[in-house]
Design a protein around this motif. Structure first.
Motif, PDB file in Angstrom:
ATOM      1  N   PRO A   1       0.817  -1.222   0.000  1.00 12.20           N
ATOM      2  CA  PRO A   1       0.000   0.000   0.000  1.00 12.20           C
ATOM      3  C   PRO A   1       0.848   1.268   0.000  1.00 12.20           C
ATOM      4  N   TYR A   2       1.964   1.256   0.723  1.00 10.36           N
ATOM      5  CA  TYR A   2       2.802   2.454   0.766  1.00 10.36           C
ATOM      6  C   TYR A   2       3.386   2.756  -0.605  1.00 10.36           C
ATOM      7  N   ILE A   3       3.943   1.745  -1.263  1.00 12.22           N
ATOM      8  CA  ILE A   3       4.564   1.982  -2.571  1.00 12.22           C
ATOM      9  C   ILE A   3       3.510   2.369  -3.606  1.00 12.22           C
ATOM     10  N   GLU A   4       2.358   1.730  -3.571  1.00 11.84           N
ATOM     11  CA  GLU A   4       1.323   1.996  -4.570  1.00 11.84           C
ATOM     12  C   GLU A   4       0.645   3.347  -4.372  1.00 11.84           C
ATOM     13  N   ASN A   5       0.552   3.812  -3.128  1.00  8.97           N
ATOM     14  CA  ASN A   5      -0.254   5.002  -2.850  1.00  8.97           C
ATOM     15  C   ASN A   5       0.548   6.218  -2.409  1.00  8.97           C
ATOM     16  N   GLU A   6       1.737   6.022  -1.820  1.00  7.53           N
ATOM     17  CA  GLU A   6       2.424   7.157  -1.218  1.00  7.53           C
ATOM     18  C   GLU A   6       3.807   7.439  -1.783  1.00  7.53           C
TER      19      GLU A   6
ATOM     20  N   HIS B   1      11.963  -6.574  -4.707  1.00  7.83           N
ATOM     21  CA  HIS B   1      11.778  -7.990  -4.350  1.00  7.83           C
ATOM     22  C   HIS B   1      10.814  -8.137  -3.188  1.00  7.83           C
ATOM     23  N   ALA B   2      10.877  -7.250  -2.217  1.00  9.46           N
ATOM     24  CA  ALA B   2       9.940  -7.313  -1.100  1.00  9.46           C
ATOM     25  C   ALA B   2       8.516  -7.068  -1.585  1.00  9.46           C
ATOM     26  N   TYR B   3       8.345  -6.108  -2.484  1.00 10.60           N
ATOM     27  CA  TYR B   3       7.015  -5.829  -3.031  1.00 10.60           C
ATOM     28  C   TYR B   3       6.477  -7.051  -3.778  1.00 10.60           C
ATOM     29  N   TRP B   4       7.344  -7.740  -4.496  1.00  7.17           N
ATOM     30  CA  TRP B   4       6.923  -8.850  -5.347  1.00  7.17           C
ATOM     31  C   TRP B   4       6.553 -10.092  -4.536  1.00  7.17           C
ATOM     32  N   TYR B   5       7.350 -10.398  -3.504  1.00  5.15           N
ATOM     33  CA  TYR B   5       7.204 -11.687  -2.824  1.00  5.15           C
ATOM     34  C   TYR B   5       6.464 -11.627  -1.490  1.00  5.15           C
ATOM     35  N   CYS B   6       6.265 -10.462  -0.920  1.00  5.18           N
ATOM     36  CA  CYS B   6       5.723 -10.390   0.431  1.00  5.18           C
ATOM     37  C   CYS B   6       4.227 -10.121   0.476  1.00  5.18           C
ATOM     38  N   GLY B   7       3.531 -10.391  -0.586  1.00  7.48           N
ATOM     39  CA  GLY B   7       2.087 -10.272  -0.592  1.00  7.48           C
ATOM     40  C   GLY B   7       1.421 -11.630  -0.661  1.00  7.48           C
ATOM     41  N   PRO B   8       0.082 -11.648  -0.634  1.00  8.94           N
ATOM     42  CA  PRO B   8      -0.623 -12.938  -0.722  1.00  8.94           C
ATOM     43  C   PRO B   8      -0.440 -13.616  -2.067  1.00  8.94           C
TER      44      PRO B   8
ATOM     45  N   GLU C   1       1.589 -13.011  -6.205  1.00  4.67           N
ATOM     46  CA  GLU C   1       2.547 -12.228  -6.977  1.00  4.67           C
ATOM     47  C   GLU C   1       1.814 -11.214  -7.852  1.00  4.67           C
ATOM     48  N   PRO C   2       2.296  -9.962  -7.905  1.00  3.33           N
ATOM     49  CA  PRO C   2       1.644  -8.949  -8.753  1.00  3.33           C
ATOM     50  C   PRO C   2       1.964  -9.167 -10.226  1.00  3.33           C
ATOM     51  N   LYS C   3       1.254  -8.472 -11.081  1.00  4.34           N
ATOM     52  CA  LYS C   3       1.528  -8.583 -12.515  1.00  4.34           C
ATOM     53  C   LYS C   3       2.797  -7.845 -12.895  1.00  4.34           C
ATOM     54  N   GLU C   4       3.021  -6.678 -12.270  1.00  2.05           N
ATOM     55  CA  GLU C   4       4.221  -5.904 -12.562  1.00  2.05           C
ATOM     56  C   GLU C   4       4.507  -4.954 -11.406  1.00  2.05           C
ATOM     57  N   LEU C   5       5.710  -4.390 -11.404  1.00  6.05           N
ATOM     58  CA  LEU C   5       6.071  -3.418 -10.378  1.00  6.05           C
ATOM     59  C   LEU C   5       5.385  -2.083 -10.658  1.00  6.05           C
ATOM     60  N   PRO C   6       5.057  -1.324  -9.617  1.00  5.88           N
ATOM     61  CA  PRO C   6       4.508   0.023  -9.838  1.00  5.88           C
ATOM     62  C   PRO C   6       5.574   0.945 -10.420  1.00  5.88           C
TER      63      PRO C   6
ATOM     64  N   GLY D   1      15.125 -13.774  -2.826  1.00  5.53           N
ATOM     65  CA  GLY D   1      16.227 -13.359  -3.675  1.00  5.53           C
ATOM     66  C   GLY D   1      16.101 -13.798  -5.120  1.00  5.53           C
ATOM     67  N   VAL D   2      15.147 -14.688  -5.407  1.00  2.50           N
ATOM     68  CA  VAL D   2      14.986 -15.215  -6.770  1.00  2.50           C
ATOM     69  C   VAL D   2      14.508 -14.105  -7.689  1.00  2.50           C
ATOM     70  N   SER D   3      15.184 -13.947  -8.802  1.00  2.00           N
ATOM     71  CA  SER D   3      14.814 -12.890  -9.749  1.00  2.00           C
ATOM     72  C   SER D   3      13.459 -13.191 -10.364  1.00  2.00           C
ATOM     73  N   PHE D   4      12.574 -12.169 -10.393  1.00  2.00           N
ATOM     74  CA  PHE D   4      11.252 -12.352 -10.994  1.00  2.00           C
ATOM     75  C   PHE D   4      11.209 -11.844 -12.430  1.00  2.00           C
ATOM     76  N   ASN D   5      12.305 -11.223 -12.879  1.00  2.00           N
ATOM     77  CA  ASN D   5      12.408 -10.823 -14.287  1.00  2.00           C
ATOM     78  C   ASN D   5      13.019 -11.966 -15.077  1.00  2.00           C
ATOM     79  N   LYS D   6      12.300 -12.462 -16.054  1.00  2.00           N
ATOM     80  CA  LYS D   6      12.712 -13.649 -16.793  1.00  2.00           C
ATOM     81  C   LYS D   6      14.075 -13.450 -17.441  1.00  2.00           C
ATOM     82  N   GLY D   7      14.937 -14.466 -17.248  1.00  2.00           N
ATOM     83  CA  GLY D   7      16.255 -14.454 -17.860  1.00  2.00           C
ATOM     84  C   GLY D   7      17.302 -13.692 -17.086  1.00  2.00           C
ATOM     85  N   MET D   8      16.924 -13.069 -15.969  1.00  2.00           N
ATOM     86  CA  MET D   8      17.875 -12.303 -15.178  1.00  2.00           C
ATOM     87  C   MET D   8      18.433 -13.167 -14.051  1.00  2.00           C
ATOM     88  N   PRO D   9      19.690 -12.941 -13.649  1.00  2.00           N
ATOM     89  CA  PRO D   9      20.307 -13.772 -12.596  1.00  2.00           C
ATOM     90  C   PRO D   9      19.855 -13.350 -11.201  1.00  2.00           C
ATOM     91  N   SER D  10      20.165 -14.219 -10.232  1.00  2.00           N
ATOM     92  CA  SER D  10      19.910 -13.950  -8.820  1.00  2.00           C
ATOM     93  C   SER D  10      21.248 -13.931  -8.091  1.00  2.00           C
TER      94      SER D  10
END
Length: 1472
Positions: free
Chosen positions: A191-196, A224-231, A233-238, A387-396
């Motif tokens: 909510p903080y990243i999306e709204n504030e 990474h925290a935004y991507w993995y710490c929700g109920p 996975e989101p479609k994309e980063l804000p 720590g796992v990269s969520f961008n396809k083809g990118m390293p971790s």
């Protein structure tokens, strides 16, 4: 050669044998230096330090005024003056060393790793040095390292101290980073990243280059925290994250947006408050302060200890790896000049550098009680998955991207990258920063491997192989990394991880950790290809042997100084067989010993350590003489593998031989000759033994089976023999009395296919195994002597025979065989009267001893210990092993050393080291010996060492079998009369000794000295001594101060384990022990499967123990400090852990197995069943009741494994996961994790159990009713008729053979099919879908607990906590019910052990168990799919009173428990 190169060469040659004219001039100049010249250099150094101090003050004032990046010209001045100062340091230390040295041979004792200076290496004209110089100059000029970290001094760590803050324009990113772990814990990040969070620009005009790494670190972790710490996975980063993160990565020259190892590991550190450095300032990572204890993470996502220690350990590893670059520059310079001496020392010091990397890596201790320990469960739930990269083809940020691993791979010319991880490593390099790729190319430009391979210098080859071993062997860096990684990965995948940082995906059912283990091992072995494959083991010549009785001290002269060790390290010794046993084996084989035997790959690898085999040419295999092979084969005692060969491939031998009846291989060969009516076995061409092959005579084998099995049916005899030989598909016989025709038709073809068709002498021999001994001295550069303290091992055993050959020669083989049959019949009739069966080999033993004289005892000797003490002229084949875990602590630390017998060995080296370091720390040495004469030589040695030293030491020697004790006082031992007494009794009795141990070992927070305790001795000795130490540590009457006692008791009341302090000291590596095996107890109780599986409950640690089975032995591991931590043990509580134990090769570790032996509590009892009736499993495949039992046993273990996993998952509520530590309230993130654990149990773990283990059990249950009968064309009867007949096999095992009449099981087939349909129907029911939706709703509710301003919905927290406790209770209840249902099945089998099992009863027992499991599952689904969960979620106020009442009760219960403990302590304290 340039001037700069000449200067560097002069530095190098100061500590090297001179080879060139230039070198001679340097030597002459250095040796003529006077003390006045040295004083001039010291004065010049002092002036130089003052000049640098003034420059630093100017730089600091400039930075404080401008508040921008450092002025390049000032930085260049500082660096230039540093160069001059380092040159002065080098020259000064060199001249002082030369002027004080009287022996020119001692120049070689200086080690590059300790004296190498970056500035001298900087001057070298070699590819790597030139490239690093360019990178450093560019870094100083630009004031940033955006091309990548690379420098002589800091290696792959930053050269400039990391930025601690961003400019004011981007202060919101700093605030985001500062509050990141709190928002992750509260689930308010999204909510903080999306709204504030506003969108800030990261373009060059808005953000300076020097801030890019800090920006990449904060934005990467936040993304990474935004991507993995929700109920979900989101479609994309804000945009507020994605756009600036993409820009920063692009400006850093990366191929995409990803969290790199540079960001989160190498750049992510800062010194603690006691050390202050300014951002952008050059710093020295080689200072002692740069270690985990003095560092903080610059930016964290979770803020827990697991994250901090794990990432900072990589920083310390990078610090330890920094000297590699300078050493590799010197190696390139040595190649250019053809300098073998420098190359030798460079390789030696690269090995030391790799060992230091390993030491830093081992600081990641999987025990949260240790100072650098982490909780593996917290790591698995937090650090590992995000720590796992969520961008396809990118390293971790994984080990694949660790630069010093690639650096070593290139230096050692790793030629193979064919494994999966090898290919991935090549792919990872494409994402490396520009400077790292340039450094790797510079290293590869000079082939050190080719230089060493073409050299004739044997010492150089030894140093090369040793350096590779320290990196890639099983005991080296990569081997230790593999073992530790396996433990962490197994726990992570069991508790929810689905993908590794390297991109490997899988779940609980896939057992991905085993697959990754295999990948890591293959990748490790690819590094070993560059070793010299023709290099033999070094030989050390025996210089002196001293000592009386069983304990001997041996001194060996080493061939050269390529060997390095520290006190506590071990030496591997390969013994060779005596001429007597080799000759006896050759005689049994009727050979000359000169026969050339083609070597298999296994034997080629083994013999190349001892013999010069040459190189393999073409397809023709290498050969060795039979006599040489036998010298290095395991001949005595009889290897289990040799015995198993005969039982599997020789049908007649399989039926009669027992492995414990023979001393060695020649006796077994003689016995085989005897039962086959031969004088000897003969060795033909190429080492083949025709007499061992199957004879083309089915009648002979038929008569053999029939004559020796008169009571049981012949079908039983045949089935038993085939089972022993490993046959899985045993043919089904219509008639228990098999005719010769049926035998020839059905049985003999199987024997023909299984029996050896080309038996070679190498098939029946096994390579001799190495043994490890602790080194008993510190390394002395002047003498290069290796000292061992060895105790002879011997024991007595009854002889089976004296000489079968002489017996058969005297009386003829036919007469001997007939006499054996006569005695066999006579003894058998007597045994039946006594209702006892005598084995046939017992009869043979009686016959032989009756013919040759009375039975005799034979003294068996330990192979290696007696080899060492008996050898006088032969050389010792050895290799030295680093044993980091048993290295002595710093000489400034107090130490207690407790040893028994030859266990004193490593402590003699400890004393030498402390004397050399002039240690003033307290030392307590306690040594136990059985007889005084066995310790006289060592006591004299200790006396001589201590006489000339000023150590603060107390020595206590206990003699356990004599009434005379040596008492140490005034520097010498005096013999005094003293009753014999054990060490443990002495430690319990002497109050002053107890107080001293108590004070030395207790932590400083309890008023102790924070000392170390090292133990070495037999497994039983270690076990009893640890119990006494624990008793001393927990004795509060030994405290001298009330405040310390109060602190101790407050800590004690928070612990659940009685031995918590001993466990803490062991996990913190302050109580360390090395154990060697002693004789196991003669009698051990049998523990059944049903009993074993009850010993996995955590609450029963103190009262009932935690059991684990390994190789049919049961151990109580409640107090076992495993190197992989307690969590990995918890995964296997109440189970058979043999597979996991051997996966990481623990079964090959002498020390670890000896430690485990101290915890032995019993033998695993497995029921035995008759091999018939035979059951049709699948088509023509058959099984028997043994197979049915094992399938259900596997199902039970699967359920226990899930129960252990869920017990770990739900223990998360008591652990610190993220943010601030809250003792009373479970954070929203914890609640989410535990709801997700419940969801994982239902839809992953239970599904895995049903789809694999249950289906397998159902398959075998169907086999119980699939029996083929000969009905003669009549319709089968509708009732079960059984006729039982007791019998036994030739091994003395009792069985009940059942003759089954035809029984129809059509209705039962319908029953089990219906059960399967009911299960499938239940999985598709709406209740299961409702249970899933309930779980998702509860997970979503966790995100509503707190708003963006930290306001909390208290009622919602209480309700969700109440829900998770209810769900946890339901989950664990289901698993316990299943376990108890399956235990009843095990009890059914165990009660029918050795008796006739009614197939009808068996089938219904198994079917009822399946029905009970399904019934429990249906009830469980009903509870968790209840609508009341959601109804109450929307009606929280009505639950407030109920929830408050629940919490009040919980609090009162905890309070009462603590109050009772306090009251008990107070009463005890008053009475004392």
């Amino acid at each position: 050669m340039s001037e700069s190169t000449s200067n560097a060469s002069a530095y190098v040659n100061v500590s090297r044998h001179e080879q060139t004219d230039d070198d001679d001039s340097v030597r002459t100049f250095s040796s003529s230096m006077s003390m006045s010249s040295i004083q001039i250099l010291k004065n010049e150094k002092k002036r130089q330090e003052e000049k640098i101090s003034k420059l630093r003050s100017k730089v600091a004032s400039t930075r404080s005024l401008v508040k921008s990046k450092l002025l390049p010209e000032d930085l260049l001045k500082v660096e230039k003056e540093h160069f001059n100062l380092h040159n002065l340091d080098t020259t000064l230390s060199t001249f002082v060393s030369d002027s004080s040295s009287k022996d020119s041979s001692l120049k070689r004792t200086l080690h590059l790793y300790e004296s190498v200076d970056d500035e001298n290496v900087r001057c070298l004209d070699v590819p790597l040095a030139r490239y690093i110089r360019e990178v450093e100059e560019e870094t100083i000029q630009k004031g940033n390292e955006n091309r990548g970290f690379l420098s002589f001094r800091n290696g792959f760590l930053p050269m400039l101290y990391p930025e601690h803050s961003l400019p004011d324009t981007h202060i919101l990113w700093d605030e985001l980073g500062a509050n990141l772990n709190t928002m992750v814990s509260d689930l308010t990040l999204r909510p903080y990243i999306e709204n504030e969070l506003p969108l800030l620009s990261a373009k060059q005009e808005d953000l300076e280059d020097r801030y890019l790494f800090r920006a990449a670190l904060i934005l990467g972790l936040a993304s990474h925290a935004y991507w993995y710490c929700g109920p979900n996975e989101p479609k994309e980063l804000p945009p507020s994250l994605k756009e600036p993160w993409d820009t920063v990565n692009s400006r850093l020259g990366r191929k995409g947006s990803y969290l790199s190892g540079e960001d989160v590991q190498l750049y992510n550190f800062s010194y603690k408050d006691n050390i202050s450095l300014s951002s952008g300032e050059t710093f020295n990572a080689q200072e002692e302060q740069f270690q985990i204890g003095n560092l903080n993470m610059l930016q964290s996502m979770w803020g827990n200890k697991a994250e901090i220690v794990f990432h900072l350990a990589f920083c310390e590893m990078a610090k330890a790896a920094a000297p590699l670059l300078s050493l590799m520059c010197l190696a390139q310079d040595a190649v250019q000049r053809g300098d073998d001496e420098t190359m030798f020392r460079v390789l030696h010091d690269i090995g030391k550098c790799v060992q230091n990397i390993q030491v830093a890596f081992m600081k990641i201790i999987p025990d949260p009680n240790a100072d650098t320990g982490i909780e593996p469960l917290v790591w698995a739930k937090t650090v590992a998955p995000v720590g796992v990269s969520f961008n396809k083809g990118m390293p971790s940020p994984s080990g694949l991207g660790t630069p010093f691993f690639h650096c070593l791979d290139v230096f050692f010319s790793r030629g193979l990258y064919a494994s999966t991880l090898g290919k991935d490593a090549v792919g990872a390099r494409s994402f490396f920063p520009e400077t790292w790729i340039g450094a790797l190319n510079s290293i590869a430009s000079t082939s050190i491997h080719v230089y060493v391979a073409t050299s004739d210098n044997e010492e150089l080859h030894t140093a090369w192989s040793h350096a590779i071993d320290t990196y890639a062997s099983w005991n080296g860096l990569l081997g230790k990394h593999l073992q530790k990684t396996y433990n962490f990965l197994e726990l992570a995948f069991k508790t929810g991880r689905e993908e590794t940082l390297g991109g490997f995906k899988g779940g609980f059912a896939d057992r991905m950790w085993d697959k990754i283990m295999d990948m890591l091992d293959r990748s490790r072995e690819e590094r070993l290809v560059a070793k010299n494959s023709t290099l033999k083991l070094p030989l050390a010549s025996l210089q002196k042997a001293e000592g009386e009785g069983n304990i001997k001290t041996l001194l060996y002269q080493l061939p050269h100084d390529a060997f390095d060790w520290k006190p506590g390290d071990t030496v591997s010794v390969w013994p060779s067989n005596s001429d007597e046993i080799v000759s006896r084996t050759i005689e049994r084989l009727n050979a000359s010993g000169d026969e050339l035997i083609p070597l298999s790959e296994e034997w080629r690898k083994h013999l190349k350590k001892f013999l010069q085999l040459g190189m393999k040419r073409g397809k023709k295999p290498l050969q060795a003489k039979l006599r040489d092979i036998l010298r290095f084969a395991s001949l005595s005692p009889l290897p289990k593998e040799t015995f198993m060969y005969f039982t599997r491939y020789c049908p007649d031998v399989a039926y009669h031989v027992k492995p414990d009846s023979f001393f060695d291989v020649p006796e077994l060969l003689g016995y085989i000759s005897f039962i086959r009516g031969l004088d000897t076995l003969g060795v033909g061409r190429d080492g083949n033994i025709p007499d061992l092959l199957l004879k083309d005579d089915p009648t002979m084998y038929y008569n053999l089976l029939k004559s020796n099995n008169e009571d049981p049916p012949l079908a039983h005899s045949v089935a038993r023999m085939l089972m022993v030989m490993g046959v899985k598909d045993i043919p089904i016989f219509d008639d228990p009395v098999i005719s010769l025709e049926i035998f020839e038709d059905k049985v003999y073809p199987i024997l023909t296919s299984l029996a050896a068709t080309n038996c070679n002498v190498l098939d029946i021999l096994r390579p001799i195994k190495q043994r490890q001994y602790s080194i008993a001295n510190a390394k002395n550069e002047k003498k290069m002597v290796l000292k061992l303290v060895v105790a002879n091992l011997s024991y007595e055993k009854y002889a089976v025979q004296k000489d079968i050959k002489s017996m058969t020669t005297r009386m003829g083989s036919e007469r001997a065989t007939a006499l054996a049959s006569k005695y066999f019949s006579k003894w058998k009739s007597k045994a039946l009267k006594k209702r006892k069966m005598i084995r046939r080999n017992s009869v043979v033993r009686f016959v032989v001893n009756d013919l040759m004289g009375k039975r005799e005892k034979k003294t068996m000797k330990g192979v290696t210990s007696n080899y060492l003490t008996d050898m006088t002229n032969s050389d010792l084949m050895f290799s030295i092993n680093t044993n980091v875990s048993f290295h002595a602590p710093s000489s400034s630390q107090p130490i207690i050393m407790i040893a028994a017998g030859s266990g004193i060995s490593p402590f003699l080296g400890y004393l030498e080291q402390r004397i050399a370091d002039h240690s003033q720390a307290p030392i307590l040495l306690i040594w136990s010996i059985p007889y005084l004469k066995e310790g006289k030589y060592i006591l004299k040695e200790i006396e001589e060492k201590l006489r000339s030293s000023s150590l603060d030491i107390e020595v206590i020697v206990a003699v356990t079998r004599e009434n005379s004790w040596p008492v140490f006082s005034d520097g010498q031992f005096e013999m005094k009369s003293h009753p014999k007494e054990r060490i443990t009794d002495l430690m319990m009795r002497k109050i002053q000794l107890r107080k001293k141990i108590h004070r030395m070992l207790h932590p400083k927070k309890f008023g102790g000295n924070n000392g170390y305790c090292y133990l070495c001795g037999s497994a039983s000795f270690i076990h009893s001594t640890l119990d006494v130490i624990d008793d001393i540590l927990m004795d509060f009457s030994l405290f001298d101060d009330g405040d310390n006692l109060e602190a101790f008791m407050n800590e004690k009341m928070q612990q659940t384990s009685q031995k918590w302090l001993t466990k803490y000291l062991q996990s913190d590596q302050r109580i360390v022990y090395e154990a060697f095996n002693d004789k196991p107890p003669k009698t051990l109780p049998f523990i059944t499967i049903s009993e074993l599986t009850t010993k996995n409950v955590i609450e029963t640690v103190e009262s009932e123990g935690l059991y684990m089975a390994i190789n049919d032995k049961v151990y109580d591991v409640a107090s076992f400090v495993h190197p992989g931590g307690t969590r990995i043990l918890q995964s296997y509580y109440g189970m058979d852990a043999t597979t996991a134990w051997e996966a990481v090769r623990h079964h090959r570790s002498q020390g670890l197995n000896a430690k485990l032996a101290t915890l032995l509590v019993g033998k695993l009892k497995m029921p035995s069943f008759s091999p018939i009736p035979l059951l049709i499993l699948d088509g023509e495949k058959t099984t028997n009741m043994d197979g049915v039992f094992k399938s259900w046993c596997s199902l039970l273990f699967s359920v226990v494994e899930v129960e252990n996993t869920m017990a770990m998952e739900y223990s998360l509520d008591a652990l610190h996961v993220a943010g601030k530590i809250h003792d009373e309230v479970i954070s929203p993130m914890k609640l989410q994790m535990m709801f997700q654990a419940h969801r994982r149990m239902v839809f992953s773990h239970l599904n895995s159990v049903w789809t694999s283990a249950v289906n397998k059990a159902m398959k075998y249950t169907r086999a119980v009713i699939n029996i083929q009968y000969s009905t003669g064309g009549e319709s089968p009867d509708k009732h079960t008729t059984e006729v039982s007949q007791n019998s036994s096999d030739s091994f003395g095992n009792n069985y009940s053979i059942c003759h089954y009449l035809p029984v129809p099981f059509e209705k039962n087939k319908d029953d089990i099919n219906c059960f399967h349909e009911d299960f499938e129907r239940m999985l598709a029911s709406p209740k299961v879908a409702k249970m899933l939706s309930n779980c998702d709703a509860l997970v979503s509710a966790c995100h509503e607990i707190k708003d963006n301003h930290g306001n909390e919905e208290t009622e919602l927290v209480w309700y969700l906590t109440y829900c998770i406790k209810t769900i946890k209770t339901n989950d664990m209840k289901l698993l316990r019910e299943w376990k108890n249902i399956l235990r009843r099945v095990m009890i059914f089998f165990e009660e029918n052990d050795g008796t006739a099992i009614s197939l009808y009863n068996c089938f219904h027992e198994l079917l009822n168990a399946l029905r009970s499991m399904l019934s429990s599952l249906e009830k469980y689904v009903g509870l968790n799919s209840s609508q009341q969960f959601l109804d109450q979620l929307h009606n929280l106020p009505s639950l407030e009173e109920k929830v408050e009442s629940y919490y009040d009760n919980e609090w009162l219960r905890v309070k009462e428990k603590k109050g009772a403990a306090t009251h008990s302590w107070q009463n005890t304290h008053k009475s004392s």
